[in-house]
Design a protein around this motif. Sequence first.
Motif, PDB file in Angstrom:
ATOM      1  N   PRO A   4      53.722  26.529  19.964  1.00  0.00           N
ATOM      2  CA  PRO A   4      52.674  27.448  20.130  1.00  0.00           C
ATOM      3  C   PRO A   4      51.874  26.906  21.619  1.00  0.00           C
ATOM      4  O   PRO A   4      51.657  25.867  21.839  1.00  0.00           O
ATOM      5  CB  PRO A   4      51.725  26.845  18.737  1.00  0.00           C
ATOM      6  N   ALA A   5      51.713  28.033  22.180  1.00  0.00           N
ATOM      7  CA  ALA A   5      50.864  27.857  23.385  1.00  0.00           C
ATOM      8  C   ALA A   5      49.274  28.026  23.103  1.00  0.00           C
ATOM      9  O   ALA A   5      49.006  28.639  21.991  1.00  0.00           O
ATOM     10  CB  ALA A   5      51.404  29.111  24.524  1.00  0.00           C
ATOM     11  N   LYS A   6      48.707  27.542  23.954  1.00  0.00           N
ATOM     12  CA  LYS A   6      47.207  27.616  23.924  1.00  0.00           C
ATOM     13  C   LYS A   6      46.722  29.149  23.949  1.00  0.00           C
ATOM     14  O   LYS A   6      47.211  30.009  24.440  1.00  0.00           O
ATOM     15  CB  LYS A   6      46.512  26.824  25.064  1.00  0.00           C
ATOM     16  N   THR A   7      45.626  29.506  23.273  1.00  0.00           N
ATOM     17  CA  THR A   7      45.150  30.859  22.947  1.00  0.00           C
ATOM     18  C   THR A   7      43.980  31.104  23.555  1.00  0.00           C
ATOM     19  O   THR A   7      43.353  32.146  23.628  1.00  0.00           O
ATOM     20  CB  THR A   7      45.253  31.065  21.553  1.00  0.00           C
ATOM     21  N   ASP A   8      43.162  29.984  24.358  1.00  0.00           N
ATOM     22  CA  ASP A   8      41.739  30.344  24.460  1.00  0.00           C
ATOM     23  C   ASP A   8      41.718  30.517  26.043  1.00  0.00           C
ATOM     24  O   ASP A   8      42.010  29.634  26.974  1.00  0.00           O
ATOM     25  CB  ASP A   8      40.988  29.251  24.225  1.00  0.00           C
ATOM     26  N   HIS A   9      42.037  31.883  26.534  1.00  0.00           N
ATOM     27  CA  HIS A   9      42.126  32.044  27.915  1.00  0.00           C
ATOM     28  C   HIS A   9      40.707  32.553  28.584  1.00  0.00           C
ATOM     29  O   HIS A   9      40.244  33.646  27.772  1.00  0.00           O
ATOM     30  CB  HIS A   9      43.356  32.755  28.197  1.00  0.00           C
ATOM     31  N   ARG A  10      40.612  32.728  29.689  1.00  0.00           N
ATOM     32  CA  ARG A  10      39.547  33.447  30.272  1.00  0.00           C
ATOM     33  C   ARG A  10      39.963  34.753  30.878  1.00  0.00           C
ATOM     34  O   ARG A  10      39.363  35.803  30.944  1.00  0.00           O
ATOM     35  CB  ARG A  10      38.787  32.755  31.446  1.00  0.00           C
ATOM     36  N   LEU A  11      41.385  34.634  31.236  1.00  0.00           N
ATOM     37  CA  LEU A  11      41.953  35.919  31.886  1.00  0.00           C
ATOM     38  C   LEU A  11      43.292  36.004  31.365  1.00  0.00           C
ATOM     39  O   LEU A  11      44.135  35.150  30.771  1.00  0.00           O
ATOM     40  CB  LEU A  11      42.198  35.947  33.516  1.00  0.00           C
ATOM     41  N   LEU A  12      43.707  37.576  31.223  1.00  0.00           N
ATOM     42  CA  LEU A  12      45.242  37.626  31.074  1.00  0.00           C
ATOM     43  C   LEU A  12      45.859  38.349  32.140  1.00  0.00           C
ATOM     44  O   LEU A  12      45.118  39.149  32.956  1.00  0.00           O
ATOM     45  CB  LEU A  12      45.127  38.903  29.786  1.00  0.00           C
ATOM     46  N   PHE A  13      47.012  38.067  32.390  1.00  0.00           N
ATOM     47  CA  PHE A  13      47.760  38.585  33.615  1.00  0.00           C
ATOM     48  C   PHE A  13      48.373  40.031  32.884  1.00  0.00           C
ATOM     49  O   PHE A  13      49.199  39.769  32.120  1.00  0.00           O
ATOM     50  CB  PHE A  13      48.769  37.966  34.264  1.00  0.00           C
ATOM     51  N   GLY A  14      48.129  41.330  33.492  1.00  0.00           N
ATOM     52  CA  GLY A  14      48.922  42.533  32.766  1.00  0.00           C
ATOM     53  C   GLY A  14      50.042  42.839  33.606  1.00  0.00           C
ATOM     54  O   GLY A  14      50.045  42.982  34.685  1.00  0.00           O
ATOM     55  N   CYS A  15      51.179  42.860  32.864  1.00  0.00           N
ATOM     56  CA  CYS A  15      52.433  43.101  33.672  1.00  0.00           C
ATOM     57  C   CYS A  15      53.018  44.469  33.580  1.00  0.00           C
ATOM     58  O   CYS A  15      54.336  44.697  34.161  1.00  0.00           O
ATOM     59  CB  CYS A  15      53.444  42.308  32.557  1.00  0.00           C
ATOM     60  N   MET A  16      52.023  45.204  33.571  1.00  0.00           N
ATOM     61  CA  MET A  16      52.550  46.721  33.784  1.00  0.00           C
ATOM     62  C   MET A  16      53.297  47.109  35.139  1.00  0.00           C
ATOM     63  O   MET A  16      53.972  48.056  35.288  1.00  0.00           O
ATOM     64  CB  MET A  16      51.301  47.646  33.219  1.00  0.00           C
ATOM     65  N   GLY A  17      53.005  46.379  36.140  1.00  0.00           N
ATOM     66  CA  GLY A  17      53.313  46.680  37.376  1.00  0.00           C
ATOM     67  C   GLY A  17      54.452  45.940  37.725  1.00  0.00           C
ATOM     68  O   GLY A  17      55.106  46.252  38.832  1.00  0.00           O
ATOM     69  N   LEU A  18      55.081  45.156  37.002  1.00  0.00           N
ATOM     70  CA  LEU A  18      56.222  44.530  37.043  1.00  0.00           C
ATOM     71  C   LEU A  18      57.572  45.515  36.675  1.00  0.00           C
ATOM     72  O   LEU A  18      57.354  46.196  35.704  1.00  0.00           O
ATOM     73  CB  LEU A  18      56.401  43.294  36.422  1.00  0.00           C
ATOM     74  N   GLY A  19      58.788  45.348  37.349  1.00  0.00           N
ATOM     75  CA  GLY A  19      59.837  46.049  36.942  1.00  0.00           C
ATOM     76  C   GLY A  19      60.466  47.190  37.765  1.00  0.00           C
ATOM     77  O   GLY A  19      61.438  47.729  37.311  1.00  0.00           O
ATOM     78  N   GLY A  20      59.681  47.181  38.908  1.00  0.00           N
ATOM     79  CA  GLY A  20      60.385  48.459  39.638  1.00  0.00           C
ATOM     80  C   GLY A  20      59.771  49.729  39.276  1.00  0.00           C
ATOM     81  O   GLY A  20      58.743  49.999  38.637  1.00  0.00           O
TER      82      GLY A  20
END
Length: 317
Positions: A4-20
């Motif tokens: 499991p990874a940590k879940t308490d984050h202040r920001l999320l990186f949105g990946c919609m712009g990746l992939g061409g």
Amino acid sequence: MTTPAKTDHRLLFGCMGLGGAWDTSPHTAADIDAADTAVEAALDSGITAFDHADIYRHGKSEAVFGEVLARSAGLRERITLQTKCGIRLAEGDRPGLYDLRGPTLVRRVEESLLRLRTDVLDVLLLHRPDPLADPADIAGALTSLHRQGLVRRFGVSNMNSAQIARLQAHLDLPIVADQLEMSLHRRAWLEDGVLVNTPESAANGFPAGTVEHCLTHGIGLQAWGALAQGRYTGAQQNPAETATAALVSSLAEAKGTTPETIVLWWLQRHPARITPVIGSSRPPRIRACRDAALHEPDLTHDEWYTLWVSARGAALP
């Protein structure tokens, strides 16, 4: 099985712009390199949670991210990986539609896992409400995915409090997140709570009580569109935005940070502890959000209200 990874984050990186390109053409090596550069900028800025959806770039956003994970040994264990499903893009004569049927959910998750090159999702969000969906059927599929070890936690996106409560009534696992459009520009979620008993209330449009429901039940709020398409950091479109951008710039200079951070701190300062989703894939803009990822929001009560009133372009009722 990954840990499991940590879940308490202040920001999320949105990946919609990746992939061409946003089409069905294959992704390229250059698309993978660009995704690698964006992910590295996010990690350098203290962002370790990544938000996907199976429809982003027709699946290519997940696919190039999977390639990035394959390039970097140990990266998967350092991050939180979240994706969404439930929207089907238009195809041939069939229009775009929503599909939260149980078998569809299971199939979409399995496809996302393959593209992302991982054996488990930390969080799965239901992307949009499906009016034809049976909440018991949805709950059965989510429970099965959890028991198989394919998904750790579940949330929703673009749902109101009644829809969340109806699903939760059939689901033993807690709904942990609701992702909504929220920003200094898109303020209906906030103004819903202060326009009661005013002529503007009926035109607000935001489902009443949704923020309060999430606060009461410990459901995290994630804000997509958090940077407001740059309206307060260089892409102003009207006098209120120009005035607010000047205020944002002044506060950033006084606090030794960036205008992007001020815009994000405004969201994070709310008691709901909103987690903004950063939609840009440009490394300089990602790095401009670093202070919002690493530090508590440094806005006073008066500064927060001053930003709100300036963005409204009118006094509070």
